[in-house]
Design an enzyme around this catalytic site. Structure first.
Site, PDB file in Angstrom:
ATOM      1  N   GLU A  81      36.007  42.160  48.611  1.00  0.00           N
ATOM      2  CA  GLU A  81      35.733  41.809  47.207  1.00  0.00           C
ATOM      3  C   GLU A  81      35.304  43.031  46.396  1.00  0.00           C
ATOM      4  O   GLU A  81      34.399  43.762  46.796  1.00  0.00           O
ATOM      5  CB  GLU A  81      34.649  40.727  47.107  1.00  0.00           C
ATOM      6  CG  GLU A  81      34.460  40.239  45.673  1.00  0.00           C
ATOM      7  CD  GLU A  81      33.579  39.005  45.568  1.00  0.00           C
ATOM      8  OE1 GLU A  81      33.715  38.266  44.572  1.00  0.00           O
ATOM      9  OE2 GLU A  81      32.753  38.779  46.464  1.00  0.00           O
ATOM     10  N   ASP A  98      32.533  39.202  36.882  1.00  0.00           N
ATOM     11  CA  ASP A  98      31.778  40.100  37.752  1.00  0.00           C
ATOM     12  C   ASP A  98      32.589  40.655  38.907  1.00  0.00           C
ATOM     13  O   ASP A  98      32.550  41.847  39.205  1.00  0.00           O
ATOM     14  CB  ASP A  98      30.543  39.368  38.290  1.00  0.00           C
ATOM     15  CG  ASP A  98      29.839  40.164  39.364  1.00  0.00           C
ATOM     16  OD1 ASP A  98      29.354  41.263  39.053  1.00  0.00           O
ATOM     17  OD2 ASP A  98      29.797  39.705  40.521  1.00  0.00           O
ATOM     18  N   ASP A 133      35.464  36.297  41.242  1.00  0.00           N
ATOM     19  CA  ASP A 133      35.302  34.975  40.632  1.00  0.00           C
ATOM     20  C   ASP A 133      35.336  35.119  39.115  1.00  0.00           C
ATOM     21  O   ASP A 133      35.717  36.168  38.593  1.00  0.00           O
ATOM     22  CB  ASP A 133      33.986  34.333  41.103  1.00  0.00           C
ATOM     23  CG  ASP A 133      32.806  35.293  40.937  1.00  0.00           C
ATOM     24  OD1 ASP A 133      32.811  36.084  39.969  1.00  0.00           O
ATOM     25  OD2 ASP A 133      31.872  35.262  41.767  1.00  0.00           O
ATOM     26  N   TYR A 182      22.487  38.098  42.757  1.00  0.00           N
ATOM     27  CA  TYR A 182      22.001  39.368  42.217  1.00  0.00           C
ATOM     28  C   TYR A 182      20.495  39.281  41.999  1.00  0.00           C
ATOM     29  O   TYR A 182      20.003  39.329  40.871  1.00  0.00           O
ATOM     30  CB  TYR A 182      22.722  39.714  40.905  1.00  0.00           C
ATOM     31  CG  TYR A 182      24.141  40.183  41.103  1.00  0.00           C
ATOM     32  CD1 TYR A 182      24.408  41.470  41.573  1.00  0.00           C
ATOM     33  CD2 TYR A 182      25.226  39.351  40.844  1.00  0.00           C
ATOM     34  CE1 TYR A 182      25.707  41.914  41.762  1.00  0.00           C
ATOM     35  CE2 TYR A 182      26.527  39.785  41.026  1.00  0.00           C
ATOM     36  CZ  TYR A 182      26.761  41.071  41.497  1.00  0.00           C
ATOM     37  OH  TYR A 182      28.050  41.506  41.692  1.00  0.00           O
TER      38      TYR A 182
END
Length: 618
Positions: A569, A164, A167, A322
Site C-alpha cells: 500500500e 490518503d 482507500d 494515524y
C-alpha cells in the site's frame, strides 16, 4: 605715372610708365626680382605655385594629428587591418553557414526520472472535480457530496483534497504533513524543480492540498472551535456496514454516505495544518493575496491548537490508523514555520522555549529519536531551527537552545551512518528506522531528505562536515547515506525490485489500491462487487505511476500481494518524503539550496544602529 601691382612674394611691385628701358632690360630686372625672392625660404603653398602638379614630391610621413608616422608603415598597418578584417568576416560567414552538429544533452539521472513519476502519484490521489490536465486516464470526478452527506457536520463543503492511500478516506493529519514536506522541498530546491520541469506541477500539487485545508475550518475567522479532521470511515469492527474499508470500489462509484469527523480539541492536528499553510505561504509568496490567506489561516489554526489542548486521535478511529502520540513536537514544528512565514518573533520565542522541547522529547532520546514521520516532527524542527543558527545566528536569547538543537541534529545525522549502531540494517543495506516493523520506506525517505538537506546546509555555510564524537565526517558521507537508501528503493536491493511503481522494469504489479485494481470499463461495481478485483491474483489493470509501496520486511523480503497492505500500500506521507528526497539528490550537486527565500519575511536579526552624533561645535 606709376602703376602698382602685387608682388606674389609678398611685397608691392612698382612699375614706372615713364621708364624708357627696353623689354630686355625689364626682363633682366624681373629675373633679379625672382632671384631676390627665391633667396628667402618658401612655404608649402608658395612652392606649390612654383612647382607644377606633375612636379609635387610624395610625402615620406603621414601626420595623424596625434602622431607622425612613416607613410610606408601607415600603409602596411592599414592594409594588414583590412586583410585581417576580411579574413575574420570570411571565417564568421563559413561558421554561420556550415550546419552544426549539436551534442545531445545527457540523459536525466535516475533521481530526476523517479521524481517525474513520484509526483504523478498525487494526481492519482485527487478527490473531487479533477482538472482537465490531471493526466491519469483511469481517474475521474469523485465524492462530490463530501460534507453534505453527513447531516451532523457543520462544515458542508468538503469536496477536494487527497485520498490518503489505497482507500478513499481523507485524513487531514498525514495529508497536512505531506503538504508541509512538499512545500519545504520547494522552498529549498525550487531551482532543481525548475531544471526538472516540475516546478509548476509541484505547486499545483501543494495548492490542491492547501485549498482543501482552507475548507476544513472557518479560515476567514480569527478564532475557531472546530476542524473537520477526517472524511470517510475505515473501522470495520462494528459489522458489515458499507464504508471506505469494507467496500472495494472505485472512488468514482462510491454511493454510500461518507461521515465527517470533527474535532474540538486537537492541538497536534491544528498545529500540523498551521505548519502546512505557513510553509505553503512561502511557496506562493509571488501570489500575495493567496499567500496572505494561507498565513491568516495558519495563525488561526495555531491559536486554536494552543487554546484547546488535546490529541486529535483520542476517542475516534484515527487512533487505529494515524494515532498521534503527542502534540508538543507539532508546537515546535508549527511555531518554527509560522516564524519563517511571518517574521513574528513571538513564534520564534515559542519554538525555542526549553519546556516545549523537553515535552517533545528533545532531551531524552529513545529508540525512535531522530526519526521524522507524520507522527513525530521533532527531527524536522531541529533541522529547520539549525538552519536559522547556521545562516542568521540570532544570538541572545535564542542562542543556547538553538545550539542545543544544532548539536542534536548532528547526533541524529551520526545515527544514520553505518559506523554507529543506533539502527540496524538489513543484509541488503536498508536502514531499519522503525526497528523491523512493517512499512519501513516512509521513514527512510524522510531521513534521506534530512541528510541531504543538512549536508547542503553545511556546504552553503562553507562547513566541510561535522563531528560525531572525536571523529570528523565530511558532508559527502551524509549524501552517500541518502543515495544508498534511495538507490535501494529504486531497485538496488537483493530482490532487484523497484518499490516505486513504473520505475524500471521490475516493480509491484498488485498494489493495494482500489482505483488501480478495478478496470475503468463503464461497469459500476458495488460495495462487494469489487471484492473479486481485490482478491484477484492478476496484476492491476491500471498502473498507479510513481506510487512508493510500503516496502520490504527486515529480511529484504517482499510479497507482491494486493491484500497485504503492509507490503503493497502506498500513502500520501510516504510519497511526499520520496519526492523531497529525490529532488534533493537530483540534478547538479553544485546547485544546492536556496539560501534566502525561507528568510524573506524575517526582519534583520539585530536592530539598525542609531546614526552617529552630529559633529561637536563650540
Amino acid at each position: 605715372m606709376s602703376m602698382y601691382g602685387r608682388d606674389p612674394w609678398g611685397g608691392p611691385l612698382e612699375i614706372n610708365a615713364a621708364d624708357s628701358a627696353t623689354d630686355d632690360d625689364r626682363s633682366r630686372n624681373l629675373q633679379d626680382f625672382d632671384r631676390a625672392a627665391l633667396s628667402r625660404p618658401l612655404d608649402e603653398t608658395q612652392q606649390s605655385w612654383l612647382l607644377g602638379p606633375g612636379e609635387q614630391k610624395k610625402k615620406k610621413y603621414v601626420d595623424l594629428g596625434f602622431i607622425i608616422v612613416s607613410r610606408k608603415i601607415f600603409v602596411w598597418t592599414v592594409g594588414t587591418i583590412l586583410a585581417a578584417g576580411l579574413l575574420a568576416g570570411l571565417i564568421t560567414l563559413i561558421v554561420k553557414t556550415v550546419p552544426r552538429h549539436h551534442r545531445p544533452h545527457p540523459p536525466p539521472d535516475n533521481y530526476t526520472v523517479a521524481l517525474h513519476k513520484a509526483l504523478m502519484f498525487f494526481n492519482a490521489q485527487r478527490s473531487g472535480k479533477l482538472p482537465k490536465h490531471n493526466n491519469v486516464s483511469w481517474r475521474g470526478n469523485s465524492c462530490l457530496n463530501d460534507g453534505k452527506s453527513d447531516s451532523s457536520s457543520v462544515i458542508k463543503d468538503l469536496v477536494g483534497g487527497y485520498y490518503d492511500a489505497g482507500d478513499a478516506i481523507k485524513f487531514n493529519f498525514p495529508a497536512s504533513f505531506a503538504m508541509t514536506m512538499l512545500s519545504w522541498s520547494v522552498i529549498e530546491y525550487s531551482a532543481k524543480y525548475e531544471a526538472a520541469g516540475e516546478l509548476n506541477h509541484i505547486r499545483e500539487v501543494i495548492k490542491w492540498g492547501t485549498d482543501y485545508f482552507l475548507k476544513t475550518f472557518n479560515s476567514s475567522a480569527d478564532t475557531i472551535d472546530r476542524i473537520a479532521a477526517q472524511v470517510g470511515k475505515g473501522d470495520t469492527s462494528g459489522g458489515p456496514s458499507p464504508n471506505d474499508h469494507y467496500c472495494w470500489m472505485r472512488p468514482e462509484d462510491i454511493d454510500y454516505p461518507r461521515s465527517v469527523t470533527e474535532c474540538h480539541s486537537c492541538s497536534d492536528l491544528a498545529a500540523e495544518m498551521a505548519a502546512a499553510l505557513a510553509a505553503a505561504s512561502i511557496v506562493f509568496k509571488d501570489n500575495k493575496a493567496y499567500s496572505q490567506k494561507l498565513v491568516h489561516g495558519a495563525r488561526t489554526l495555531f491559536k486554536f491548537s494552543r487554546d484547546q489542548r488535546g490529541r486529535y486521535s483520542v476517542g475516534n478511529e484515527a487512533a487505529i490508523f494515524y494515532n498521534s502520540t503527542s502534540y508538543w513536537d507539532e508546537f515546535v514544528w508549527g511555531a518554527s514555520w509560522l516564524y519563517y512565514a511571518t517574521g513574528n518573533s513571538s513564534y520564534l520565542q515559542l519554538a525555542t522555549t526549553p519546556g516545549l522541547a523537553k515535552h517533545a522529547g528533545a532531551f531524552w532520546g529513545g529508540p525512535d529519536y531522530g526519526v521524522l514521520s507524520w507522527d513525530n516532527k521533532l527531527a524536522g524542527a531541529q533541522v529547520l531551527l539549525s538552519r536559522l543558527r547556521l545562516f542568521l545566528s540570532p544570538g541572545y536569547p535564542y542562542e543556547e537552545i538553538l545550539r542545543t538543537f544544532h548539536n542534536q541534529t548532528s547526533i541524529i545525522m551520526c545515527s544514520y551512518l553505518p559506523y554507529f549502531t543506533s539502527f540496524n540494517r538489513t543484509k541488503g543495506g536498508l536502514i531499519e528506522l522503525n526497528h523491523g516493523r512493517p512499512q519501513p520506506l516512509q521513514y527512510i525517505v524522510n531521513a534521506a531528505f534530512l541528510a541531504t538537506l543538512y549536508s547542503d546546509y553545511l556546504e552553503a555555510a562553507d562547513t566541510p562536515g561535522w563531528y560525531c564524537g572525536p571523529n570528523f565526517y565530511s558532508t559527502d558521507v551524509l549524501r552517500k547515506f541518502a543515495e544508498t537508501q534511495i538507490d535501494y528503493i529504486l531497485g538496488k536491493n537483493p530482490r532487484g525490485m523497484s518499490y516505486v511503481v513504473g520505475f524500471g522494469n521490475h516493480y509491484p504489479r498488485h498494489v493495494h489500491h482500489r482505483g488501480a485494481s478495478i478496470p475503468k470499463n463503464k461497469i459500476k461495481y458495488n460495495c462487494k462487487g469489487g471484492w473479486k478485483w481485490r482478491d484477484s491474483s492478476k496484476p492491476n489493470p491500471n498502473t498507479i505511476v510513481g506510487a512508493m509501496v510500503a516496502g520490504p520486511d527486515k529480511h529484504d523480503g517482499f510479497h507482491d500481494v494486493r491484500t497485504n497492505y503492509n507490503y503493497t500500500e502506498p500513502t500520501l506521507a510516504g510519497n511526499a518524503g520520496l519526492v523531497a528526497a529525490l529532488v534533493a539528490l537530483s540534478g547538479d550537486k553544485t546547485t544546492g539550496i536556496d539560501k534566502n527565500t525561507i528568510f524573506s519575511a524575517v526582519p534583520p536579526m539585530f536592530p539598525t544602529p542609531p546614526p552617529p552624533p552630529a559633529p561637536w561645535k563650540p
